[in-house]
Motif scaffolding. Structure first.
Motif, PDB file in Angstrom:
ATOM      1  N   PHE A 173       0.863  -1.171   0.000  1.00 48.15           N
ATOM      2  CA  PHE A 173       0.000   0.000   0.000  1.00 48.15           C
ATOM      3  C   PHE A 173       0.901   1.222   0.000  1.00 48.15           C
ATOM      4  O   PHE A 173       1.791   1.349   0.847  1.00 48.15           O
ATOM      5  CB  PHE A 173      -0.910   0.028   1.225  1.00 48.15           C
ATOM      6  CG  PHE A 173      -1.938  -1.065   1.230  1.00 48.15           C
ATOM      7  CD1 PHE A 173      -3.016  -1.027   0.357  1.00 48.15           C
ATOM      8  CD2 PHE A 173      -1.834  -2.132   2.095  1.00 48.15           C
ATOM      9  CE1 PHE A 173      -3.965  -2.034   0.356  1.00 48.15           C
ATOM     10  CE2 PHE A 173      -2.778  -3.140   2.110  1.00 48.15           C
ATOM     11  CZ  PHE A 173      -3.849  -3.089   1.233  1.00 48.15           C
ATOM     12  N   SER A 174       0.680   2.116  -0.955  1.00 46.81           N
ATOM     13  CA  SER A 174       1.521   3.299  -1.061  1.00 46.81           C
ATOM     14  C   SER A 174       0.668   4.504  -1.416  1.00 46.81           C
ATOM     15  O   SER A 174      -0.530   4.383  -1.670  1.00 46.81           O
ATOM     16  CB  SER A 174       2.613   3.085  -2.112  1.00 46.81           C
ATOM     17  OG  SER A 174       2.031   2.825  -3.363  1.00 46.81           O
ATOM     18  N   ALA A 176      -8.877   2.246   5.230  1.00 49.31           N
ATOM     19  CA  ALA A 176      -9.711   2.009   6.412  1.00 49.31           C
ATOM     20  C   ALA A 176      -9.898   0.513   6.650  1.00 49.31           C
ATOM     21  O   ALA A 176      -9.813   0.038   7.779  1.00 49.31           O
ATOM     22  CB  ALA A 176     -11.055   2.702   6.245  1.00 49.31           C
ATOM     23  N   ARG A 177     -10.154  -0.222   5.597  1.00 46.90           N
ATOM     24  CA  ARG A 177     -10.417  -1.657   5.728  1.00 46.90           C
ATOM     25  C   ARG A 177      -9.237  -2.413   6.325  1.00 46.90           C
ATOM     26  O   ARG A 177      -9.417  -3.313   7.152  1.00 46.90           O
ATOM     27  CB  ARG A 177     -10.760  -2.223   4.356  1.00 46.90           C
ATOM     28  CG  ARG A 177     -10.987  -3.702   4.351  1.00 46.90           C
ATOM     29  CD  ARG A 177     -11.422  -4.160   2.978  1.00 46.90           C
ATOM     30  NE  ARG A 177     -11.227  -5.574   2.812  1.00 46.90           N
ATOM     31  CZ  ARG A 177     -11.326  -6.205   1.651  1.00 46.90           C
ATOM     32  NH1 ARG A 177     -11.632  -5.542   0.562  1.00 46.90           N
ATOM     33  NH2 ARG A 177     -11.128  -7.497   1.570  1.00 46.90           N
ATOM     34  N   PHE A 178      -8.025  -2.068   5.896  1.00 47.47           N
ATOM     35  CA  PHE A 178      -6.829  -2.772   6.372  1.00 47.47           C
ATOM     36  C   PHE A 178      -6.063  -1.981   7.431  1.00 47.47           C
ATOM     37  O   PHE A 178      -4.936  -2.331   7.773  1.00 47.47           O
ATOM     38  CB  PHE A 178      -5.921  -3.125   5.196  1.00 47.47           C
ATOM     39  CG  PHE A 178      -6.540  -4.123   4.260  1.00 47.47           C
ATOM     40  CD1 PHE A 178      -6.645  -5.451   4.627  1.00 47.47           C
ATOM     41  CD2 PHE A 178      -7.044  -3.729   3.039  1.00 47.47           C
ATOM     42  CE1 PHE A 178      -7.229  -6.384   3.786  1.00 47.47           C
ATOM     43  CE2 PHE A 178      -7.628  -4.650   2.174  1.00 47.47           C
ATOM     44  CZ  PHE A 178      -7.723  -5.980   2.557  1.00 47.47           C
ATOM     45  N   ASN A 179      -6.678  -0.900   7.936  1.00 45.21           N
ATOM     46  CA  ASN A 179      -6.093  -0.091   8.996  1.00 45.21           C
ATOM     47  C   ASN A 179      -4.674   0.360   8.645  1.00 45.21           C
ATOM     48  O   ASN A 179      -3.736   0.202   9.432  1.00 45.21           O
ATOM     49  CB  ASN A 179      -6.108  -0.855  10.326  1.00 45.21           C
ATOM     50  CG  ASN A 179      -5.852   0.063  11.504  1.00 45.21           C
ATOM     51  OD1 ASN A 179      -6.148   1.253  11.445  1.00 45.21           O
ATOM     52  ND2 ASN A 179      -5.285  -0.480  12.566  1.00 45.21           N
ATOM     53  N   VAL A 180      -4.508   0.909   7.463  1.00 39.81           N
ATOM     54  CA  VAL A 180      -3.205   1.405   7.010  1.00 39.81           C
ATOM     55  C   VAL A 180      -3.016   2.803   7.582  1.00 39.81           C
ATOM     56  O   VAL A 180      -3.721   3.732   7.204  1.00 39.81           O
ATOM     57  CB  VAL A 180      -3.115   1.419   5.468  1.00 39.81           C
ATOM     58  CG1 VAL A 180      -1.788   2.003   5.024  1.00 39.81           C
ATOM     59  CG2 VAL A 180      -3.308   0.022   4.913  1.00 39.81           C
ATOM     60  N   LEU A 181      -2.062   2.932   8.492  1.00 33.40           N
ATOM     61  CA  LEU A 181      -1.795   4.207   9.139  1.00 33.40           C
ATOM     62  C   LEU A 181      -0.528   4.870   8.624  1.00 33.40           C
ATOM     63  O   LEU A 181      -0.257   6.018   8.946  1.00 33.40           O
ATOM     64  CB  LEU A 181      -1.697   4.006  10.656  1.00 33.40           C
ATOM     65  CG  LEU A 181      -2.945   3.420  11.310  1.00 33.40           C
ATOM     66  CD1 LEU A 181      -2.702   3.179  12.795  1.00 33.40           C
ATOM     67  CD2 LEU A 181      -4.144   4.316  11.097  1.00 33.40           C
ATOM     68  N   THR A 218       2.864   0.227   3.675  1.00 33.67           N
ATOM     69  CA  THR A 218       2.450  -0.901   4.492  1.00 33.67           C
ATOM     70  C   THR A 218       2.454  -2.097   3.562  1.00 33.67           C
ATOM     71  O   THR A 218       1.931  -2.017   2.449  1.00 33.67           O
ATOM     72  CB  THR A 218       1.056  -0.683   5.103  1.00 33.67           C
ATOM     73  OG1 THR A 218       1.144   0.351   6.081  1.00 33.67           O
ATOM     74  CG2 THR A 218       0.534  -1.945   5.765  1.00 33.67           C
ATOM     75  N   VAL A 219       3.053  -3.190   3.986  1.00 33.40           N
ATOM     76  CA  VAL A 219       3.196  -4.380   3.142  1.00 33.40           C
ATOM     77  C   VAL A 219       2.487  -5.546   3.813  1.00 33.40           C
ATOM     78  O   VAL A 219       2.676  -5.791   5.009  1.00 33.40           O
ATOM     79  CB  VAL A 219       4.683  -4.721   2.902  1.00 33.40           C
ATOM     80  CG1 VAL A 219       4.829  -6.004   2.104  1.00 33.40           C
ATOM     81  CG2 VAL A 219       5.382  -3.565   2.191  1.00 33.40           C
ATOM     82  N   LEU A 220       1.673  -6.241   3.025  1.00 37.11           N
ATOM     83  CA  LEU A 220       1.014  -7.459   3.484  1.00 37.11           C
ATOM     84  C   LEU A 220       1.598  -8.637   2.721  1.00 37.11           C
ATOM     85  O   LEU A 220       1.705  -8.589   1.496  1.00 37.11           O
ATOM     86  CB  LEU A 220      -0.496  -7.398   3.222  1.00 37.11           C
ATOM     87  CG  LEU A 220      -1.257  -6.215   3.797  1.00 37.11           C
ATOM     88  CD1 LEU A 220      -2.728  -6.288   3.386  1.00 37.11           C
ATOM     89  CD2 LEU A 220      -1.111  -6.145   5.295  1.00 37.11           C
ATOM     90  N   LEU A 221       1.960  -9.673   3.440  1.00 38.05           N
ATOM     91  CA  LEU A 221       2.385 -10.925   2.820  1.00 38.05           C
ATOM     92  C   LEU A 221       1.164 -11.829   2.811  1.00 38.05           C
ATOM     93  O   LEU A 221       0.613 -12.143   3.858  1.00 38.05           O
ATOM     94  CB  LEU A 221       3.537 -11.558   3.603  1.00 38.05           C
ATOM     95  CG  LEU A 221       3.977 -12.952   3.152  1.00 38.05           C
ATOM     96  CD1 LEU A 221       4.378 -12.965   1.683  1.00 38.05           C
ATOM     97  CD2 LEU A 221       5.097 -13.453   4.026  1.00 38.05           C
TER      98      LEU A 221
END
Length: 146
Positions: free
Chosen positions: A61-62, A101-106, A110-113
């Motif tokens: 996420f960027s 909002a859905r993935f609570n990216v603050l 933010t990287v999800l594996l």
């Protein structure tokens, strides 16, 4: 307010800011593992199926103003090319603010594996630390091959 009280208040504010900064710095880039996939923690609907790797996907996420996102993009690209079946997917939160909002990216990046079933296995707030990212990916790939 006396001068002594003002100096004490300033020192307290500086101490609090220092502690908060050290805590944030220690948490940035660290792996946060998820043991079991929850239905609301799947990423299958955020991109077309062909955007995901058959073994694992690194979802970044960027935002356009993120200074650390290009270096993270390169880091994830290198790692994805080293492992067959692993893909990198970048989501621009300026285009998809609902996902923040859905993935609570603050923070970005933010990287999800994500594993082969599109379940989130590990989350990194900030640029991932290379050894932790490599270890998390190895765990997902090892479990996938069983």
């Amino acid at each position: 307010m006396t001068v002594l009280l003002a100096v004490a208040a300033l020192a307290a504010v500086l101490a609090l800011a220092t502690v908060l900064g050290l805590v944030l710095r220690a948490r940035t880039g660290r792996a946060h593992h998820r043991n079991a996939a929850r239905p609301d923690q799947t990423v299958a609907d955020i991109a077309p199926p062909e955007a995901f790797g058959p073994r694992a996907t690194l979802v970044q996420f960027s935002t356009p103003t993120c200074a650390r996102c290009p270096a993270t993009r390169r880091q994830l690209d290198v790692l994805a090319t080293q492992h067959p079946g692993v893909a990198r997917l970048e989501i621009d939160l300026a285009d998809r603010p609902d996902l923040a909002a859905r993935f609570n990216v603050l923070q970005t990046p933010t990287v999800l594996l994500v594993d082969a079933d599109h379940a989130i296995r590990t989350r990194f707030g900030g640029p991932p630390r290379p050894p932790e990212l490599a270890a998390a990916l190895a765990t997902v790939l090892t479990q996938e091959s069983r």
